[in-house]
Design an enzyme around this catalytic site. Sequence first.
Site, PDB file in Angstrom:
ATOM      1  CB  THR A 224      94.199  28.321  -2.172  1.00 26.63           C
ATOM      2  OG1 THR A 224      93.195  28.930  -2.987  1.00 26.63           O
ATOM      3  CG2 THR A 224      94.661  29.334  -1.149  1.00 26.63           C
TER       4      THR A 224
ATOM      5  CD  GLU B 266      88.978  31.146  -7.495  1.00 25.55           C
ATOM      6  OE1 GLU B 266      87.782  30.939  -7.694  1.00 25.55           O
ATOM      7  OE2 GLU B 266      89.481  31.139  -6.365  1.00 25.55           O
TER       8      GLU B 266
ATOM      9  N   GLY C 156      89.232  26.409  -1.527  1.00 25.11           N
ATOM     10  CA  GLY C 156      88.062  27.179  -1.941  1.00 25.11           C
ATOM     11  C   GLY C 156      87.230  27.591  -0.744  1.00 25.11           C
TER      12      GLY C 156
END
Length: 592
Positions: A409, A429, A496
């Site tokens: 990200t 992702e 994440g």
Amino acid sequence: MKPTFSCRVHRLGLIAAVVSSFFYQSYVIADTPREVREPEAATGVSQKQMVTSEQYMVVAANPYASRAGQWVLSQGGSAVDAAIATQLVLTLVEPQSSGIGGGSFMLYYDKQKQQMLTLDGRETAPAEADETLFLNTHGKPVKWIDAVVGGRSVGVPGVLRAFADAHSKFGKLPWAELFKPAIHLAEDGFVVSPRLNALLEMRFNPGALQLEPAKSYFYPNGQAIAAGTLKKNPELAALYKKIAEQGADAFYLGENAKQLANAVQNSAIAPGKLSEADLAQYQPKWREPICVEYHQYNVCSMAPPSSGGIAVLQILKLLESKNLAQYPANSLQALHYFTQASRLAFADRDFYIADPDFVTVPTSALLAPDYLAERAKLITEQDSKNVPVGKPLDNLERAQNDAFELPSTTHVSIVDKYGNAVSMTSSIEMAFGSAVMVNGYLLNNQLTDFALSPEKDGKPVANRVEGNKRPRSSMSPVMVFNKDGSLKLIVGSPGGSRIINYVAQTLVAVLDWQLDPQQAINLPRVTNRNMYTTIEAGSALVALQPELEKRGHEVKVADLNSGLHAIAIHNGQLQGGADPRREGVALGEKSF
């Protein structure tokens, strides 16, 4: 006349990087050391120095991208303009982390109106997708690697529609102008950084070695593109030219939409369901921000489908009565309390957060002072292990989520010369997304942010797959305001589900321990997601492991790949911080 972009980058670590520069005529290529820490890296975090500015600032994950945003701001562009130009370049130079094939959450602060807005550019599931998407023929969830690679995991990209909407409201420069830096770099080439090379060498995403055209682009002649290579992307340049001229419709309608849908539906690995109609129908959403008072500050973030906003705000409120300002930065007592508050926030997050357009999300109840005061009583002097989910409302029956959230990200923080600001986190992702590539950009695998199992023990999972639904996210862009309503801090991170910990710890460092943004970002990281406590390898926190274990913690030592980017406003001066664990830089008007 082509814009060219110049950027001086200082020594950050052990690995040499090469960064090209541009302002108005020529490229200058300079050797620059870099450190790579995603997803695995050498231990030890070098320090960066805070950057100051008087007029404007941009902090992004790659020097090329920061320079593009800086150039836009120097031309009188708004924070939204700069965010668009920055992300367009990130698509090219940091393809493993984000891009126009993914989604975003944007916080926008309008200085003139003293108003903060949030824009949800999150991907959506194809209309034909349902809760069986990631189940095998026996009705069981597939292995995570089988879920993430290929067309099945691709959600409808939201970035460009969100950008078009934001630009129509808050842009100052012409739309086409914002594409110039990225087109120039795609046509003339950018210098591949050691971080991009290292991630390819790790072969973290097997799809990039199996699916064309990604395989040929990233592994020419079967070898990862080398650091220092001048890499061009004519396909992306051609698409950018069309979007610059025709607007976002050139992405969501017509030839690109047809090619995108075809690539997903006919992927050599796990064909997906995304259609041209899904692309044509996509719409971003302006949502009400969520905010809490923390001591004398007002802290605001993104509402669901972000789980990050609620979780970060919960952590702060759970810690408020502990008065962390009385403890030294990253001291044993402070970090123990921090991990316990994090456990409680993650317990709630895993059960309740999903797309509010599809399920009831008890946002207000989860942030209610009385509810959090009761939950805070569970914070003790010993590690609580797996804490139970709270009951903010008695009539909600939910099951725990089993989504995979991976750390590829990016985050951009921007303040323009008008005082407006953007805090934007965006993602595809997993590193290199689904590995499905179209017209020079990678497509996301964000559908794996949905729960793979639609129910557990006969109870529905809130974050199960449904057609047109947005998957839950941990992205946590934040803005902090002083008591008088003035902007104090912008911050966010990749990483994440650990994004929540990274951002919350940095907020504590700035608001409680009174560190400047770079000092706060440089601090060693600690995380707990209602499992074990992780402390950053190669850092001073490793010395705390025995004491944490005495308090009942199960401790793991690991590389924690935050990519925090922050801007603080202090006495009228902009103070920028970029994470030493990645290759980002902060640039203002003094940085030309």
